[in-house]
Design a protein around this motif. Structure first.
Motif: not given
Length: 398
Positions: A149-157
Protein backbone atom coordinates in the motif's frame (compact mmCIF):
# COMPACT_ATOMS: atom_id res chain seq x y z
CA UNK A 1 12.68 18.01 20.36
CA UNK A 2 13.41 20.93 18.05
CA UNK A 3 9.90 21.31 16.64
CA UNK A 4 10.29 23.61 13.74
CA UNK A 5 9.09 24.86 10.40
CA UNK A 6 11.08 22.90 7.83
CA UNK A 7 10.03 25.18 5.00
CA UNK A 8 7.20 27.68 4.67
CA UNK A 9 4.02 25.98 5.93
CA UNK A 10 5.57 22.56 6.61
CA UNK A 11 6.33 21.56 10.20
CA UNK A 12 8.03 18.64 11.90
CA UNK A 13 5.98 17.13 14.76
CA UNK A 14 7.62 13.67 15.04
CA UNK A 15 9.00 11.90 18.08
CA UNK A 16 12.21 10.20 19.21
CA UNK A 17 12.04 6.69 20.64
CA UNK A 18 15.12 5.91 22.74
CA UNK A 19 13.59 3.07 24.76
CA UNK A 20 12.57 0.42 22.22
CA UNK A 21 15.38 -2.13 22.04
CA UNK A 22 14.45 -3.97 18.83
CA UNK A 23 12.74 -2.56 15.75
CA UNK A 24 10.08 -5.04 14.56
CA UNK A 25 11.28 -7.08 17.57
CA UNK A 26 14.26 -8.04 15.37
CA UNK A 27 16.71 -5.24 14.67
CA UNK A 28 18.83 -3.53 17.39
CA UNK A 29 18.29 0.15 18.09
CA UNK A 30 21.38 1.18 20.07
CA UNK A 31 20.78 4.87 19.28
CA UNK A 32 16.99 4.71 19.05
CA UNK A 33 14.69 5.52 16.15
CA UNK A 34 12.34 8.31 15.10
CA UNK A 35 8.72 8.18 14.06
CA UNK A 36 8.46 11.23 11.86
CA UNK A 37 5.18 13.07 11.44
CA UNK A 38 4.61 16.38 9.67
CA UNK A 39 2.03 19.14 9.37
CA UNK A 40 1.25 20.90 6.09
CA UNK A 41 -0.64 24.18 6.51
CA UNK A 42 -2.68 25.56 3.65
CA UNK A 43 -4.72 28.73 3.76
CA UNK A 44 -7.90 26.64 3.98
CA UNK A 45 -7.03 23.20 5.30
CA UNK A 46 -4.45 21.47 7.44
CA UNK A 47 -2.98 17.99 6.84
CA UNK A 48 -1.08 15.69 9.19
CA UNK A 49 1.32 13.50 7.20
CA UNK A 50 1.88 10.07 8.80
CA UNK A 51 1.40 9.10 12.42
CA UNK A 52 3.46 7.45 15.14
CA UNK A 53 3.60 4.27 17.20
CA UNK A 54 0.82 3.98 19.74
CA UNK A 55 3.18 4.42 22.70
CA UNK A 56 4.11 7.87 21.38
CA UNK A 57 0.63 9.24 20.65
CA UNK A 58 0.53 11.69 23.58
CA UNK A 59 3.85 13.18 22.50
CA UNK A 60 2.46 13.58 19.00
CA UNK A 61 -0.57 15.48 20.32
CA UNK A 62 1.69 17.78 22.31
CA UNK A 63 3.88 18.40 19.28
CA UNK A 64 0.90 19.18 17.07
CA UNK A 65 -0.47 21.59 19.68
CA UNK A 66 2.90 23.34 19.84
CA UNK A 67 2.41 24.28 16.18
CA UNK A 68 -1.33 24.86 15.77
CA UNK A 69 -2.66 25.28 19.30
CA UNK A 70 -6.24 24.11 19.73
CA UNK A 71 -6.86 23.73 15.98
CA UNK A 72 -7.39 20.26 14.57
CA UNK A 73 -5.91 18.82 11.37
CA UNK A 74 -8.49 18.26 8.66
CA UNK A 75 -6.72 15.28 7.11
CA UNK A 76 -4.43 12.46 8.13
CA UNK A 77 -2.42 11.28 5.12
CA UNK A 78 -1.24 7.67 5.50
CA UNK A 79 1.75 6.95 3.30
CA UNK A 80 2.50 3.64 5.01
CA UNK A 81 0.35 1.44 7.23
CA UNK A 82 3.00 -0.35 9.29
CA UNK A 83 1.99 0.07 12.94
CA UNK A 84 5.06 2.08 13.90
CA UNK A 85 3.31 4.83 11.90
CA UNK A 86 -0.37 3.89 12.06
CA UNK A 87 -0.48 2.43 15.57
CA UNK A 88 -1.88 5.62 17.08
CA UNK A 89 -4.62 5.89 14.46
CA UNK A 90 -7.61 5.34 16.72
CA UNK A 91 -6.10 7.57 19.38
CA UNK A 92 -5.53 10.33 16.83
CA UNK A 93 -9.19 10.03 15.86
CA UNK A 94 -10.13 10.44 19.52
CA UNK A 95 -7.99 13.58 19.67
CA UNK A 96 -9.45 14.95 16.41
CA UNK A 97 -12.90 13.34 15.85
CA UNK A 98 -13.55 15.08 12.53
CA UNK A 99 -10.24 14.20 10.89
CA UNK A 100 -10.50 12.51 7.48
CA UNK A 101 -8.17 9.59 6.84
CA UNK A 102 -6.64 9.72 3.37
CA UNK A 103 -5.13 6.68 1.70
CA UNK A 104 -5.22 4.53 -1.40
CA UNK A 105 -7.47 1.49 -1.81
CA UNK A 106 -5.00 -0.95 -0.26
CA UNK A 107 -4.34 1.46 2.60
CA UNK A 108 -8.03 1.72 3.44
CA UNK A 109 -8.35 -2.06 3.38
CA UNK A 110 -5.62 -2.21 6.02
CA UNK A 111 -7.17 0.64 8.01
CA UNK A 112 -10.30 -1.49 8.25
CA UNK A 113 -8.38 -4.69 8.94
CA UNK A 114 -6.04 -3.32 11.61
CA UNK A 115 -8.32 -0.79 13.30
CA UNK A 116 -11.91 -1.44 12.19
CA UNK A 117 -12.22 2.07 10.72
CA UNK A 118 -14.57 2.48 7.76
CA UNK A 119 -16.01 5.98 8.21
CA UNK A 120 -14.65 9.42 7.38
CA UNK A 121 -12.09 8.07 4.94
CA UNK A 122 -11.02 9.36 1.53
CA UNK A 123 -9.66 7.07 -1.18
CA UNK A 124 -7.03 8.44 -3.55
CA UNK A 125 -5.34 6.96 -6.61
CA UNK A 126 -1.96 7.46 -8.24
CA UNK A 127 -1.63 11.07 -9.39
CA UNK A 128 -4.62 12.37 -7.45
CA UNK A 129 -4.27 15.71 -5.66
CA UNK A 130 -5.75 17.30 -2.57
CA UNK A 131 -5.90 21.09 -2.28
CA UNK A 132 -5.26 22.71 1.09
CA UNK A 133 -5.21 26.30 -0.17
CA UNK A 134 -1.89 27.32 -1.70
CA UNK A 135 -0.56 23.84 -0.87
CA UNK A 136 -1.28 20.90 -3.16
CA UNK A 137 -0.75 17.33 -1.99
CA UNK A 138 -0.15 14.97 -4.92
CA UNK A 139 -0.09 11.25 -4.25
CA UNK A 140 2.36 8.88 -5.95
CA UNK A 141 1.75 5.18 -5.37
CA UNK A 142 4.99 3.26 -4.75
CA UNK A 143 3.83 -0.31 -4.01
CA UNK A 144 6.20 -2.74 -2.29
CA UNK A 145 8.52 -0.05 -0.94
CA UNK A 146 8.15 -2.01 1.20
CA UNK A 147 4.46 -2.91 1.71
CA UNK A 148 1.86 -3.15 -1.09
CA UNK A 149 0.00 0.00 0.00
CA UNK A 150 2.96 2.36 0.28
CA UNK A 151 2.72 5.73 -1.38
CA UNK A 152 4.45 9.10 -1.24
CA UNK A 153 3.02 12.60 -1.01
CA UNK A 154 4.49 15.55 -2.90
CA UNK A 155 3.91 19.26 -2.23
CA UNK A 156 4.81 20.96 -5.50
CA UNK A 157 4.67 24.48 -4.07
CA UNK A 158 7.51 23.58 -1.68
CA UNK A 159 9.31 20.90 -3.73
CA UNK A 160 8.90 18.63 -0.72
CA UNK A 161 8.40 14.86 -0.80
CA UNK A 162 6.96 12.88 2.10
CA UNK A 163 8.52 9.53 1.25
CA UNK A 164 7.21 7.10 3.86
CA UNK A 165 9.86 4.58 4.85
CA UNK A 166 11.92 5.19 1.71
CA UNK A 167 15.17 7.11 2.34
CA UNK A 168 14.82 6.38 6.04
CA UNK A 169 17.34 5.16 8.58
CA UNK A 170 17.68 4.02 12.16
CA UNK A 171 18.85 6.40 14.89
CA UNK A 172 17.04 8.98 17.01
CA UNK A 173 17.63 12.63 16.19
CA UNK A 174 20.13 14.51 18.33
CA UNK A 175 18.63 17.99 18.38
CA UNK A 176 18.73 18.86 14.70
CA UNK A 177 15.99 17.72 12.35
CA UNK A 178 17.14 18.79 8.89
CA UNK A 179 20.45 17.32 7.71
CA UNK A 180 21.95 20.81 7.39
CA UNK A 181 21.72 21.32 11.14
CA UNK A 182 23.06 18.00 12.40
CA UNK A 183 26.03 15.67 12.05
CA UNK A 184 24.91 13.13 9.45
CA UNK A 185 27.94 10.84 9.78
CA UNK A 186 26.34 8.59 12.43
CA UNK A 187 23.29 8.14 10.18
CA UNK A 188 25.16 6.90 7.10
CA UNK A 189 25.82 3.35 8.39
CA UNK A 190 22.25 3.35 9.68
CA UNK A 191 20.99 4.01 6.14
CA UNK A 192 22.74 0.82 5.02
CA UNK A 193 21.41 -1.08 8.01
CA UNK A 194 17.84 0.15 7.62
CA UNK A 195 17.76 -0.56 3.89
CA UNK A 196 19.35 -4.01 4.14
CA UNK A 197 17.25 -5.07 7.12
CA UNK A 198 13.86 -3.68 6.12
CA UNK A 199 13.69 -2.81 2.42
CA UNK A 200 16.43 -5.00 0.93
CA UNK A 201 14.21 -7.62 -0.75
CA UNK A 202 12.38 -5.03 -2.82
CA UNK A 203 15.12 -3.53 -4.98
CA UNK A 204 13.14 -3.79 -8.22
CA UNK A 205 10.27 -1.84 -6.66
CA UNK A 206 12.61 0.80 -5.26
CA UNK A 207 13.95 1.25 -8.79
CA UNK A 208 10.40 1.71 -10.10
CA UNK A 209 9.71 4.28 -7.40
CA UNK A 210 12.91 6.18 -8.16
CA UNK A 211 11.95 6.27 -11.83
CA UNK A 212 8.50 7.60 -10.98
CA UNK A 213 10.02 10.33 -8.80
CA UNK A 214 12.80 11.26 -11.23
CA UNK A 215 10.91 14.19 -12.75
CA UNK A 216 10.16 15.84 -9.41
CA UNK A 217 12.13 18.82 -8.20
CA UNK A 218 13.20 17.98 -4.65
CA UNK A 219 14.38 20.44 -2.05
CA UNK A 220 13.31 18.35 0.96
CA UNK A 221 12.71 14.63 1.46
CA UNK A 222 10.73 13.99 4.63
CA UNK A 223 11.03 10.31 5.50
CA UNK A 224 9.27 8.57 8.37
CA UNK A 225 12.60 7.64 10.04
CA UNK A 226 15.74 9.70 10.47
CA UNK A 227 16.65 13.26 9.48
CA UNK A 228 14.87 15.39 6.92
CA UNK A 229 17.08 15.36 3.85
CA UNK A 230 17.91 18.70 2.22
CA UNK A 231 21.59 19.26 1.50
CA UNK A 232 22.24 15.51 1.36
CA UNK A 233 19.45 14.49 -1.06
CA UNK A 234 21.98 13.43 -3.75
CA UNK A 235 23.86 11.30 -1.21
CA UNK A 236 20.87 9.46 0.26
CA UNK A 237 19.06 9.00 -3.05
CA UNK A 238 22.31 7.75 -4.59
CA UNK A 239 22.72 5.18 -1.82
CA UNK A 240 19.17 3.93 -2.29
CA UNK A 241 19.69 3.77 -6.05
CA UNK A 242 22.90 1.74 -5.74
CA UNK A 243 21.62 -0.58 -3.03
CA UNK A 244 18.39 -1.28 -4.92
CA UNK A 245 20.48 -2.24 -7.96
CA UNK A 246 22.61 -4.41 -5.65
CA UNK A 247 25.69 -2.40 -6.55
CA UNK A 248 28.42 -2.19 -3.94
CA UNK A 249 31.83 -0.74 -3.21
CA UNK A 250 35.02 -2.78 -3.29
CA UNK A 251 35.67 -4.66 -0.08
CA UNK A 252 35.12 -8.07 1.47
CA UNK A 253 32.80 -9.28 4.19
CA UNK A 254 33.99 -12.45 5.93
CA UNK A 255 31.28 -14.14 7.97
CA UNK A 256 32.03 -17.34 9.85
CA UNK A 257 30.78 -19.60 12.59
CA UNK A 258 33.27 -21.49 14.73
CA UNK A 259 32.68 -23.74 17.74
CA UNK A 260 36.28 -24.55 18.66
CA UNK A 261 38.38 -22.15 16.60
CA UNK A 262 39.19 -24.19 13.51
CA UNK A 263 36.91 -22.33 11.10
CA UNK A 264 37.94 -19.06 12.74
CA UNK A 265 41.60 -19.86 12.04
CA UNK A 266 40.75 -20.28 8.36
CA UNK A 267 38.90 -16.93 8.37
CA UNK A 268 41.95 -15.20 9.85
CA UNK A 269 44.22 -16.58 7.12
CA UNK A 270 41.78 -15.43 4.43
CA UNK A 271 41.63 -11.93 5.93
CA UNK A 272 45.41 -11.66 6.24
CA UNK A 273 45.95 -12.77 2.68
CA UNK A 274 43.35 -10.31 1.40
CA UNK A 275 45.23 -7.53 3.17
CA UNK A 276 48.49 -8.72 1.60
CA UNK A 277 46.75 -8.37 -1.75
CA UNK A 278 45.94 -4.74 -1.00
CA UNK A 279 42.31 -5.15 0.03
CA UNK A 280 41.77 -2.60 2.80
CA UNK A 281 38.04 -2.72 3.39
CA UNK A 282 37.62 -6.04 5.15
CA UNK A 283 34.76 -6.61 7.58
CA UNK A 284 34.83 -9.74 9.76
CA UNK A 285 31.80 -11.11 11.60
CA UNK A 286 31.53 -14.07 13.92
CA UNK A 287 27.94 -15.08 13.14
CA UNK A 288 27.47 -16.21 16.74
CA UNK A 289 28.30 -12.74 18.06
CA UNK A 290 27.59 -10.14 15.39
CA UNK A 291 23.90 -9.42 15.05
CA UNK A 292 22.43 -10.33 11.66
CA UNK A 293 21.40 -6.69 11.28
CA UNK A 294 25.00 -5.50 11.02
CA UNK A 295 26.15 -8.42 8.87
CA UNK A 296 23.46 -7.70 6.29
CA UNK A 297 24.37 -4.01 6.24
CA UNK A 298 27.96 -4.88 5.35
CA UNK A 299 26.86 -7.41 2.72
CA UNK A 300 24.80 -4.71 1.01
CA UNK A 301 27.77 -2.34 1.18
CA UNK A 302 30.64 -4.50 -0.15
CA UNK A 303 31.09 -6.65 -3.29
CA UNK A 304 33.07 -9.54 -1.84
CA UNK A 305 31.50 -12.11 0.47
CA UNK A 306 33.18 -15.09 2.09
CA UNK A 307 31.03 -17.39 4.24
CA UNK A 308 32.43 -20.15 6.45
CA UNK A 309 31.02 -22.61 8.97
CA UNK A 310 31.50 -26.02 10.55
CA UNK A 311 29.18 -28.94 10.06
CA UNK A 312 26.73 -29.14 12.96
CA UNK A 313 24.45 -32.17 13.53
CA UNK A 314 25.11 -33.27 9.97
CA UNK A 315 24.00 -29.91 8.56
CA UNK A 316 25.02 -26.25 8.71
CA UNK A 317 25.98 -24.36 11.88
CA UNK A 318 22.69 -22.59 12.82
CA UNK A 319 23.83 -18.92 12.97
CA UNK A 320 25.36 -19.23 9.50
CA UNK A 321 22.25 -21.00 8.19
CA UNK A 322 20.18 -18.03 9.42
CA UNK A 323 22.50 -15.66 7.59
CA UNK A 324 22.34 -17.53 4.29
CA UNK A 325 18.56 -17.75 4.54
CA UNK A 326 18.47 -13.97 5.06
CA UNK A 327 20.63 -13.49 1.95
CA UNK A 328 18.16 -15.65 0.00
CA UNK A 329 15.18 -13.69 1.31
CA UNK A 330 16.71 -10.40 0.19
CA UNK A 331 17.60 -11.81 -3.23
CA UNK A 332 21.13 -10.41 -2.96
CA UNK A 333 23.01 -10.49 -6.24
CA UNK A 334 26.05 -9.00 -7.99
CA UNK A 335 28.38 -10.31 -5.30
CA UNK A 336 31.65 -12.24 -5.59
CA UNK A 337 31.14 -15.15 -3.21
CA UNK A 338 33.25 -17.92 -1.80
CA UNK A 339 32.72 -20.45 0.96
CA UNK A 340 34.83 -22.43 3.41
CA UNK A 341 34.33 -24.64 6.41
CA UNK A 342 35.36 -27.55 8.55
CA UNK A 343 34.00 -30.87 9.72
CA UNK A 344 35.03 -33.83 11.84
CA UNK A 345 33.42 -36.75 10.04
CA UNK A 346 30.52 -35.39 7.90
CA UNK A 347 31.39 -32.78 5.22
CA UNK A 348 28.02 -31.05 5.13
CA UNK A 349 28.55 -27.36 5.99
CA UNK A 350 30.08 -26.05 2.76
CA UNK A 351 27.74 -28.20 0.69
CA UNK A 352 24.75 -26.75 2.56
CA UNK A 353 25.93 -23.15 2.18
CA UNK A 354 26.42 -23.60 -1.55
CA UNK A 355 23.06 -25.31 -1.95
CA UNK A 356 21.23 -22.51 -0.14
CA UNK A 357 23.01 -19.86 -2.18
CA UNK A 358 22.11 -21.62 -5.42
CA UNK A 359 18.48 -21.72 -4.33
CA UNK A 360 18.58 -17.94 -4.07
CA UNK A 361 17.94 -15.56 -6.93
CA UNK A 362 21.10 -14.95 -9.00
CA UNK A 363 23.35 -15.94 -6.09
CA UNK A 364 26.01 -18.63 -6.07
CA UNK A 365 29.53 -19.24 -4.83
CA UNK A 366 31.84 -18.51 -7.75
CA UNK A 367 35.25 -19.09 -6.16
CA UNK A 368 36.39 -22.62 -5.26
CA UNK A 369 35.47 -23.61 -1.71
CA UNK A 370 37.96 -24.75 0.92
CA UNK A 371 37.14 -27.33 3.57
CA UNK A 372 39.13 -28.77 6.47
CA UNK A 373 38.72 -32.19 8.04
CA UNK A 374 39.27 -31.84 11.76
CA UNK A 375 41.91 -29.13 12.22
CA UNK A 376 43.06 -27.23 9.11
CA UNK A 377 46.52 -28.38 8.02
CA UNK A 378 49.08 -26.58 5.88
CA UNK A 379 47.43 -27.57 2.61
CA UNK A 380 44.07 -26.24 3.81
CA UNK A 381 45.67 -22.96 4.82
CA UNK A 382 47.27 -22.71 1.39
CA UNK A 383 43.82 -23.25 -0.05
CA UNK A 384 42.55 -20.37 2.07
CA UNK A 385 45.30 -18.16 0.68
CA UNK A 386 44.41 -19.19 -2.86
CA UNK A 387 40.77 -18.35 -2.15
CA UNK A 388 41.81 -14.89 -0.94
CA UNK A 389 44.08 -14.37 -3.96
CA UNK A 390 41.21 -15.16 -6.31
CA UNK A 391 38.84 -12.89 -4.40
CA UNK A 392 41.32 -10.01 -4.60
CA UNK A 393 41.81 -10.63 -8.32
CA UNK A 394 38.08 -10.69 -8.97
CA UNK A 395 37.60 -7.44 -7.03
CA UNK A 396 40.28 -5.81 -9.16
CA UNK A 397 38.51 -6.86 -12.38
CA UNK A 398 35.93 -4.19 -13.10
Amino acid sequence: MNFKEITDGIYYVGVNDRTTALFESLWPLPTGVTYNSYLVKGSEKLALIDGVAIAECEKLRENIASQIGAKAPDYLIINHMEPDHSGALNVIRSFFPDITIVGNAKTLEMVRGFYGITENVMKVADGDSLELGGMTLTFRLTPMVHWPETMMTYVSERNTLFSGDAFGCFGALTGGIVDSETDIEPFIPEIYRYYSNIVGKYGVFVQKALSKLSTLKLEYICSTHGPVWHEQIPMVSGLYDRMSRYEAEDGVVIVYGSMYGNTEAMAEVIASRLAENGVKKIRMHDASRSHLSYILADIFRFRGLVIGAPTYSNTLYPPVEALVQAIKTREVKNRIISTFGSYTWAPQAVKRINTLLEEGKNVSADITSVEARQAPDASVMEGCKTLADEMARRLADK
